[in-house]
Design an enzyme around this catalytic site. Sequence first.
Site, short mmCIF file in Angstrom:
data_model
loop_
_atom_site.label_atom_id
_atom_site.label_comp_id
_atom_site.label_asym_id
_atom_site.label_seq_id
_atom_site.Cartn_x
_atom_site.Cartn_y
_atom_site.Cartn_z
N GLY A 167 0.79 -1.22 0.00
CA GLY A 167 0.00 0.00 0.00
C GLY A 167 0.82 1.27 0.00
O GLY A 167 0.30 2.35 0.28
N LYS B 184 -0.85 19.08 -3.38
CA LYS B 184 -1.82 18.14 -2.86
C LYS B 184 -1.71 16.83 -3.63
O LYS B 184 -1.13 16.78 -4.73
CB LYS B 184 -3.26 18.68 -2.97
CG LYS B 184 -3.64 19.69 -1.90
CD LYS B 184 -5.14 19.98 -1.90
CE LYS B 184 -5.51 20.87 -0.74
NZ LYS B 184 -6.98 21.14 -0.69
N ASP C 25 -1.24 14.94 25.80
CA ASP C 25 -2.61 15.33 26.10
C ASP C 25 -3.54 14.13 26.03
O ASP C 25 -3.33 13.21 25.23
CB ASP C 25 -3.08 16.40 25.11
CG ASP C 25 -4.51 16.83 25.37
OD1 ASP C 25 -4.73 17.50 26.38
OD2 ASP C 25 -5.39 16.47 24.56
N GLU D 145 -1.03 13.71 30.91
CA GLU D 145 -2.26 14.32 31.39
C GLU D 145 -3.27 13.20 31.58
O GLU D 145 -3.95 12.76 30.65
CB GLU D 145 -2.80 15.35 30.40
CG GLU D 145 -3.98 16.14 30.97
CD GLU D 145 -5.03 16.51 29.94
OE1 GLU D 145 -5.72 17.51 30.15
OE2 GLU D 145 -5.18 15.79 28.93
#
Length: 720
Positions: free
Chosen positions: A139, A162, A376, A431
């Site tokens: 892939g 892109k 986080d 966290e």
Amino acid sequence: MQYIDQGSALSNKNVPGRRLQKKNSLFYQQSVLENEEFTQRYQKNVDELQVFKDDPYLEPHKQHFQVRNAKFFELLEQIVKVESSLKDFAKGYEKYGFLISDTGITYKEWAPGAKEVYLTGDFNNWDKMQYSLTSDSFGNWEIFLPRNEDGSYLIPHGSRVKTYIKDANNQYQYRIPAWIRTTWQNQENKLYDGVFYNPENKYEFKNNRPPKPRCLKIYEVHIGMAGIEPRVHTFKEFTQTVLPRVVKLGYNVIQIMAIQEHAYYGSFGYHVTNFFAVSSRFGTPDDLKELIDTAHSHGITVLMDLVHSHASSNVLDGINQWDGTDYQYFHAGGKGKHELWDSKLFDYSKWEVIRFLLSNLSWWINEYQFDGFRFDGVTSMLYVHHGNGYGFTGGYHEYFNELADIDSLVYLMLANDLIHEINPNAITIAEDVSGYPTLCRNIKEGGIGFDYRMAMAVPDKWIKLLKEYKDDDWDMGDITHTLTNRRYLEKCICYAESHDQALVGDKTLSMWLFDKEIYSEMSTIQPETLVTFRGMALHKMLRLITFALGGEGYLNFMGNEFGHPEWIDFPREGNGWSYHHARRRWDLADDQLLRYSRLLQFDTEMINLENKYPWLPNGEQWVTEKHNEIKVIVFERGSLLFVFNFHPTQSYEHFKVGTKFESDHKIVLDTDDVRFGGHSRVSPSYDHNFPIIKEEWQGRPNHIKIYLPNRCAIVFKSIE
């Protein structure tokens, strides 16, 4: 307790390098984790893990550690076999994305669900199908673009790029390259475009990383809101105007939020769309490097607020459904969606997902010289329920059961292992609101490998007291318990408030304390009111007791040190796209006729007190008094003696304070000092010693007698 195998990360379909094993079969006859280097670095025998010796209550949950560690070593061994080392595996940015060489540009992407992939952009006038990529059986799609005849690269620096793909659903779509390193927002359609970033003169770091700090005093910052004007501010502005403030305040670490590109500014940087790209709204990659380099020149460590717990659900400018499937990087179906956050959840069992995320860590460390990360949303990663609707009381049965997400735990172990292998002095902070045991023990001891965890219960406690309780009803024992309730040998970052407490829907501590008088009574030439007296006193006391008793590190969000008013609210439709509450009013702190300047002076001296008399790295602390009736808390930390009187009205003369120290005491900090907006009610004692009395008190061998004003904290140092 039986554990559910959530799927192996080692299946043939997930490990493109398995076929390489045949090349050196003799090497693979023996585990690569059995050599001397690995046996010194890891402990594979679960029965010998140090965490069980330190905490016998973990013993009934040994199966969790057996399952977790077995999967960690299985995956680590496979990585080393296929990729030579964990560090080599985590250099995916040298294999994927845009790779620049002397001969040209190679572009490579992993998109197993794609049917066709093309590269397009400004460089070919957006001809969608001019440059077609070829694929392999794993892939991977790739194309090589040789230099032009004049020696220039086919894609100029700063060009928008892109990919154009035929996805798994046979639909043609534009996508931003997943490994893109720079993006810009298209002002015509407001979507983001990838940008080929290859400046002729790249920034070169001038300074080495500073030594690892003995303790962390963290100044948490957000670049965009770091200025006075209501707009988005830049890396360069921060370097020139805010960084000098941090140096003057005495903090030794800055923790930068919202670095990874995020399409929606109001997400505070937590809905990441492009993981390898610097948020372009703040400036260029070189601007960020200059900021970090300048911080290093001042001896300041730089941490990044990292988001690997989830990703933006954006399709057009993120990595969601990149190849047309919902399971390329994330879990399929509902399992791959975080309902509360409206975001996507990574599938940490996949080989290429692990490569992508570990490479992301390596990229920020090596390319930008970050010194570590605050991870986080770790609670969401630890459990298959992501913490949604679950409360934790601290019982071990709540953590070590079939609801633990083993794949996520293994990823976090690999991440910490990698970070500390790249830089042994790196710092990682978790966290986690759940209190998962062993999160901050190293891997060899039986932990996940983080250095610190956030003490998230502390700021919640202060907000709860200010919102729901009268001052007379504050429980000194409850406050002390909240500040000292930490897992054995796991270090915590304590804080009175971070950015979380000030987000819209809540407000800063100063706003809770001063309320409407913050708009009219903060001038020093006005008579003090009862509200401003209380606000000034408690703002200093809450921060000092948190700093002194709450952990092994300390954090402050920028501006809160001087009592920043109101709250944080990013531009959004609901506020008319206003930046009014997404900025920092440094002018308030700089105005010597406002009480904010007094709070700033206190914070500076509080931080520098720890610099002079270090207590954070000292694990020894002793609470000698937590008297609820008289509202007094007394404790020793390091070489200092801290005395707090939270009583709203009652002061105490000839107050006896127990101490282990053998000689006379002197005052080294007084929250009531007039320089800090107080009344200097004990100022006559500043230049005098308090005689030691060799009589036991409060369980300590000696004591001193002091005058202890109401709503005041005094810090003493023995003169020995």
